[in-house]
Design a protein around this motif. Structure first.
Motif, PDB file in Angstrom:
ATOM      1  N   GLN A 104       0.827  -1.212   0.000  1.00  0.00           N
ATOM      2  CA  GLN A 104       0.000   0.000   0.000  1.00  0.00           C
ATOM      3  C   GLN A 104       0.858   1.258   0.000  1.00  0.00           C
ATOM      4  N   ARG A 107       2.368   1.596  -3.464  1.00  0.00           N
ATOM      5  CA  ARG A 107       1.309   2.018  -4.387  1.00  0.00           C
ATOM      6  C   ARG A 107       1.062   3.520  -4.256  1.00  0.00           C
ATOM      7  N   LEU A 126       7.128  -3.693  -5.829  1.00  0.00           N
ATOM      8  CA  LEU A 126       5.770  -4.186  -6.095  1.00  0.00           C
ATOM      9  C   LEU A 126       5.804  -5.482  -6.899  1.00  0.00           C
ATOM     10  N   ASN A 136      -1.397  -6.267  -5.730  1.00  0.00           N
ATOM     11  CA  ASN A 136      -1.574  -4.822  -5.690  1.00  0.00           C
ATOM     12  C   ASN A 136      -2.981  -4.514  -6.197  1.00  0.00           C
ATOM     13  N   TYR A 139      -5.584  -0.010 -10.142  1.00  0.00           N
ATOM     14  CA  TYR A 139      -5.675   1.444 -10.113  1.00  0.00           C
ATOM     15  C   TYR A 139      -6.994   1.880 -10.731  1.00  0.00           C
TER      16      TYR A 139
END
Length: 189
Positions: A104, A107, A126, A136, A139
């Protein structure tokens, strides 16, 4: 440090940095801990606080480092050293076993600091976390638009275009598609 009191804070900070580079962590931590007390009005206070967190990290005290990095980011929320502190806090989370929290953090750095020096490291971390089974979150179009806007304001036009290409146009409202088209056109221009 004693002969030139006007430059004593610089001498003390350089001693802490030298001790850290020599991997003398206890001595560096002891000297760094007193910096704020000895020089409370120094212009190097921010740098010394970041250095103290780095000492914890290099010494392998990841819980202490995490705490120090979090305090640093709360106290100084902007700046390149703050982004580095965020990245290092992600590394601390990984080392303490909280890999999803680390993902997190990474990200967040990728989205909110797209031109920082840590972006490539974040992408690598990541990928490594994904190989370890930590997924992940996808988005959202709004997040990618915000990242593209940040890149655009920094004159990173090719990166802006790459980010905009990541947004799937199918199923998007007309307003979002129009914003994407406008931003794409501006980036090409």
């Amino acid at each position: 440090e004693e002969k030139l009191p006007l430059a004593a804070d610089y001498a003390a900070l350089y001693q802490v940095e030298a001790l850290l580079k020599l991997k003398k962590y206890p001595e560096a931590a002891a000297k760094g801990a007193y910096f704020a007390k000895l020089y409370p009005t120094s212009l190097l206070l921010r740098r010394s606080e970041k250095l103290q967190a780095d000492i914890f990290f290099e010494a392998g005290d990841f819980k202490g480092a995490l705490r120090a990095f979090q305090i640093f980011v709360e106290k100084y929320p902007s700046g390149a050293d703050s982004v580095d502190a965020l990245f290092q806090s992600g590394r601390c989370r990984e080392e303490t076993g909280d890999k999803s929290a680390a993902a997190q953090i990474y990200r967040s750095i990728w989205l909110n600091n797209p031109v920082s020096a840590q972006v490539k490291k974040v992408q690598e971390r990541l990928k490594d976390l994904e190989k370890a089974g930590i997924r992940n979150a996808a988005y959202t179009p709004e997040e990618l638009m915000r990242r593209a806007s940040l890149l655009f304001t920094q004159n990173e036009f090719s990166a802006t275009l790459k980010t905009l290409e990541m947004i799937p146009l199918e199923g998007q409202p007309a307003a979002i598609r129009s914003r994407i088209d406008l931003q794409t056109g501006l980036a090409y221009y």
